[in-house]
Design a protein around this motif. Structure first.
Motif, mmCIF file in Angstrom:
data_model
loop_
_atom_site.group_PDB
_atom_site.id
_atom_site.type_symbol
_atom_site.label_atom_id
_atom_site.label_comp_id
_atom_site.label_asym_id
_atom_site.label_seq_id
_atom_site.Cartn_x
_atom_site.Cartn_y
_atom_site.Cartn_z
ATOM 1 N N HIS A 105 -29.816 -43.385 55.682
ATOM 2 C CA HIS A 105 -29.486 -43.485 54.260
ATOM 3 C C HIS A 105 -29.321 -42.106 53.634
ATOM 4 O O HIS A 105 -28.345 -41.833 52.937
ATOM 5 N N ASP A 106 -30.284 -41.235 53.883
ATOM 6 C CA ASP A 106 -30.258 -39.908 53.270
ATOM 7 C C ASP A 106 -29.072 -39.078 53.757
ATOM 8 O O ASP A 106 -28.406 -38.409 52.963
ATOM 9 N N LEU A 107 -28.805 -39.109 55.046
ATOM 10 C CA LEU A 107 -27.667 -38.358 55.571
ATOM 11 C C LEU A 107 -26.350 -38.888 55.019
ATOM 12 O O LEU A 107 -25.469 -38.113 54.631
ATOM 13 N N ALA A 108 -26.220 -40.205 54.965
ATOM 14 C CA ALA A 108 -24.990 -40.801 54.421
ATOM 15 C C ALA A 108 -24.798 -40.439 52.958
ATOM 16 O O ALA A 108 -23.676 -40.194 52.502
ATOM 17 N N ALA A 109 -25.896 -40.386 52.216
ATOM 18 C CA ALA A 109 -25.808 -40.119 50.772
ATOM 19 C C ALA A 109 -25.435 -38.678 50.462
ATOM 20 O O ALA A 109 -24.731 -38.421 49.487
ATOM 21 N N ILE A 110 -25.881 -37.730 51.263
ATOM 22 C CA ILE A 110 -25.614 -36.329 50.938
ATOM 23 C C ILE A 110 -24.351 -35.784 51.584
ATOM 24 O O ILE A 110 -23.867 -34.731 51.196
ATOM 25 N N ALA A 111 -23.817 -36.480 52.553
ATOM 26 C CA ALA A 111 -22.672 -35.973 53.308
ATOM 27 C C ALA A 111 -21.379 -36.103 52.518
ATOM 28 O O ALA A 111 -21.237 -36.947 51.636
#
Length: 141
Positions: A70-76
């Motif tokens: 979730h976090d990687l998808a959100a910041i990428a």
């Protein structure tokens, strides 16, 4: 040279999640704080598929994996690759998708632990570095 955009290979992201003090974890932390992570759907799908393998069950609980994805998808920053993606650079098509993502996403670095990628000669504008090499280069800049 300031690194603004980067693609991080699946093997580096998983290694970072498994070992918080490793070179992969240190460079991932640094790059997430100071650069933009670039994903394409195929690179993220590879991460998701590999991260859910049962062999990681004893190291990463379900909540940690969900949060990480979730976090990687959100910041990428997401790029769309053309179909077909383009030229073959490596003998492994799974590696080529990371190169295409980096090129389409205008990334300066592709950080990988994959020897096939690390040995590729590419033109100016994109460097393929191991986590240790990226850490060293980051410290120099």
């Amino acid at each position: 040279m300031r690194i603004e955009r980067v693609v991080i290979d699946t093997n580096v992201l998983i290694s970072a999640a498994l070992s918080a003090r490793s070179a992969p974890a240190r460079i991932v932390d640094c790059l997430l704080q100071h650069a933009t992570l670039v994903f394409s759907r195929p690179t993220f799908d590879e991460l998701e598929t590999r991260l859910w393998r049962p062999k990681f069950d004893r190291y990463l609980d379900i909540e940690r994996r969900q949060r990480l994805l979730h976090d990687l998808a959100a910041i990428a920053e997401w790029v769309t690759l053309p179909d077909p993606a383009g030229a073959a650079y490596s003998r492994d098509p799974d590696d080529d998708v990371f190169i295409h993502t980096a090129l389409h996403g205008k990334a300066q670095w592709l950080v990988s632990g994959d020897r096939d990628l690390l040995e590729l000669p590419l033109g100016p504008g994109l460097e393929i570095l191991s986590p240790a090499q990226a850490l060293e280069r980051w410290r120099q800049d």
